[in-house]
Design an enzyme around this catalytic site. Structure first.
Site, PDB file in Angstrom:
ATOM      1  N   LYS A   1     -17.442  -8.507  22.687  1.00  0.00           N
ATOM      2  CA  LYS A   1     -17.815  -7.543  23.937  1.00  0.00           C
ATOM      3  C   LYS A   1     -19.217  -6.390  23.908  1.00  0.00           C
ATOM      4  O   LYS A   1     -19.469  -6.061  24.951  1.00  0.00           O
ATOM      5  CB  LYS A   1     -16.541  -6.144  23.808  1.00  0.00           C
ATOM      6  CG  LYS A   1     -15.133  -6.595  22.956  1.00  0.00           C
ATOM      7  CD  LYS A   1     -14.496  -6.404  22.246  1.00  0.00           C
ATOM      8  CE  LYS A   1     -13.307  -6.295  22.324  1.00  0.00           C
ATOM      9  NZ  LYS A   1     -12.367  -5.990  20.581  1.00  0.00           N
ATOM     10  N   GLY A   2     -20.187  -6.840  23.129  1.00  0.00           N
ATOM     11  CA  GLY A   2     -21.160  -5.735  22.470  1.00  0.00           C
ATOM     12  C   GLY A   2     -21.888  -6.217  24.088  1.00  0.00           C
ATOM     13  O   GLY A   2     -23.014  -5.194  24.438  1.00  0.00           O
TER      14      GLY A   2
ATOM     15  N   GLU B   1     -27.172 -11.271  24.424  1.00  0.00           N
ATOM     16  CA  GLU B   1     -26.813 -11.018  23.610  1.00  0.00           C
ATOM     17  C   GLU B   1     -27.360  -9.686  23.568  1.00  0.00           C
ATOM     18  O   GLU B   1     -28.509  -9.909  24.067  1.00  0.00           O
ATOM     19  CB  GLU B   1     -26.856 -11.874  22.343  1.00  0.00           C
ATOM     20  CG  GLU B   1     -26.130 -12.151  21.797  1.00  0.00           C
ATOM     21  CD  GLU B   1     -24.616 -11.932  21.591  1.00  0.00           C
ATOM     22  OE1 GLU B   1     -24.122 -10.722  22.047  1.00  0.00           O
ATOM     23  OE2 GLU B   1     -24.100 -12.360  20.421  1.00  0.00           O
TER      24      GLU B   1
ATOM     25  N   ASP C   1     -28.743 -10.443  14.470  1.00  0.00           N
ATOM     26  CA  ASP C   1     -28.476  -9.891  13.576  1.00  0.00           C
ATOM     27  C   ASP C   1     -29.306 -10.612  12.189  1.00  0.00           C
ATOM     28  O   ASP C   1     -30.335 -10.757  11.742  1.00  0.00           O
ATOM     29  CB  ASP C   1     -27.572  -8.948  13.037  1.00  0.00           C
ATOM     30  CG  ASP C   1     -27.340  -8.012  11.842  1.00  0.00           C
ATOM     31  OD1 ASP C   1     -27.744  -7.909  10.567  1.00  0.00           O
ATOM     32  OD2 ASP C   1     -26.418  -6.639  11.467  1.00  0.00           O
TER      33      ASP C   1
HETATM   34  C1  PRP Z   1     -22.645  -8.286  17.006  1.00  0.00           C
HETATM   35  C2  PRP Z   1     -23.243  -8.773  18.391  1.00  0.00           C
HETATM   36  C3  PRP Z   1     -23.860 -10.569  17.886  1.00  0.00           C
HETATM   37  C4  PRP Z   1     -23.248 -10.715  16.495  1.00  0.00           C
HETATM   38  C5  PRP Z   1     -24.601 -10.622  15.715  1.00  0.00           C
HETATM   39  O1  PRP Z   1     -21.237  -9.201  17.334  1.00  0.00           O
HETATM   40  O2  PRP Z   1     -22.226  -8.684  19.604  1.00  0.00           O
HETATM   41  O3  PRP Z   1     -22.558 -11.365  18.397  1.00  0.00           O
HETATM   42  O4  PRP Z   1     -22.796  -9.388  16.203  1.00  0.00           O
HETATM   43  O5  PRP Z   1     -24.519 -10.986  14.486  1.00  0.00           O
HETATM   44  P1  PRP Z   1     -25.304 -12.231  13.314  1.00  0.00           P
HETATM   45  O6  PRP Z   1     -26.403 -12.527  13.876  1.00  0.00           O
HETATM   46  O7  PRP Z   1     -25.369 -11.056  12.218  1.00  0.00           O
HETATM   47  O8  PRP Z   1     -24.138 -13.266  13.670  1.00  0.00           O
HETATM   48  P2  PRP Z   1     -19.605  -8.878  16.962  1.00  0.00           P
HETATM   49  O9  PRP Z   1     -18.672  -9.645  16.072  1.00  0.00           O
HETATM   50  O10 PRP Z   1     -20.098  -7.771  16.168  1.00  0.00           O
HETATM   51  O11 PRP Z   1     -18.442  -8.560  17.632  1.00  0.00           O
HETATM   52  P3  PRP Z   1     -18.569  -7.685  19.208  1.00  0.00           P
HETATM   53  O12 PRP Z   1     -19.825  -7.344  20.203  1.00  0.00           O
HETATM   54  O13 PRP Z   1     -17.283  -7.210  19.548  1.00  0.00           O
HETATM   55  O14 PRP Z   1     -18.894  -6.109  19.425  1.00  0.00           O
END
Ligand code: PRP
Length: 183
Positions: free
Chosen positions: A47-48, A103, A107
């Site tokens: 959802k981010g 995105e 991370d």
């Molecule tokens: C977050 C963000 C990316 C992912 C990045 O999503 O939106 O999709 O983490 O992290 P990474 O590079 O370590 O893989 P999250 O899974 O927290 O879900 P959200 O978007 O619903 O908050």
């Protein structure tokens, strides 16, 4: 919600709403020039990316469709698990389309590297990545990110779509979360 509404939960505002909008406008111009005349599909990852998608696409000087995927990568905590599972797939067939993944943050890079490989297996014309934020010091895999808004330090950030335990997504800025909130 403004940072002043929750000052005690935050350490500092890293990137203001205004800085985000200025950068998204610049990126939108570059992206539009890059894809001039092509069949472009914006793909958001729930959802981010909701805020980034909404603002980025409104900065584009022309029309482009959007589609969404939902995957699970984190739980409700602050550490990347590396486990990726499709919770909601795209509605569109992306064969021969130019796909731009939009995105909020890269991370560890594990989520995006998996999503990119998955989309590339569907015979698109191309797959590129635009991310508002990137944490170079947290990278576990190399990701070729064509457009990046801001590189930030390896700290836990919330706001502008980024959550902690599903909260803080509606903060207008990107800010560091105070340790007492998550420890
Ligand atoms: C977050 C963000 C990316 C992912 C990045 O999503 O939106 O999709 O983490 O992290 P990474 O590079 O370590 O893989 P999250 O899974 O927290 O879900 P959200 O978007 O619903 O908050």
């Amino acid at each position: 919600m403004d940072a002043s509404d929750m000052q005690e939960d935050l350490v500092e505002v890293l990137i203001t709403e205004e800085q985000i909008q200025t950068r998204l406008a610049e990126l939108a111009k570059e992206v539009w020039e890059h894809y001039e005349g092509e069949d472009l599909l914006l793909v958001g990852v729930l959802k981010g990316a909701v805020m980034v998608m909404a603002d980025f696409m409104r900065h584009l000087p022309g029309s482009a469709p959007m589609d969404w995927m939902a995957v699970s990568s984190y739980g409700s905590g602050t550490k990347s698990s590396g486990v990726v599972r499709i919770l909601k797939d795209l509605d569109a067939d992306i064969t021969d389309k130019h796909v731009l993944i939009v995105e909020d943050i890269i991370d560890s890079g594990l989520t995006l590297s998996w999503i990119r490989a998955n989309l590339e297996s569907r015979s698109p014309a191309s797959v590129e990545i635009l991310t508002l934020l990137r944490k170079p010091d947290a990278a576990k895999v190399e990701i070729d990110t064509r457009w990046t808004g801001f590189d930030i330090a390896n700290e836990f950030v919330v706001g502008y779509g980024l959550d902690y335990a599903e909260g803080y997504r509606n903060l207008r800025d990107v800010a560091t979360l105070a340790p007492h909130v998550y420890s």
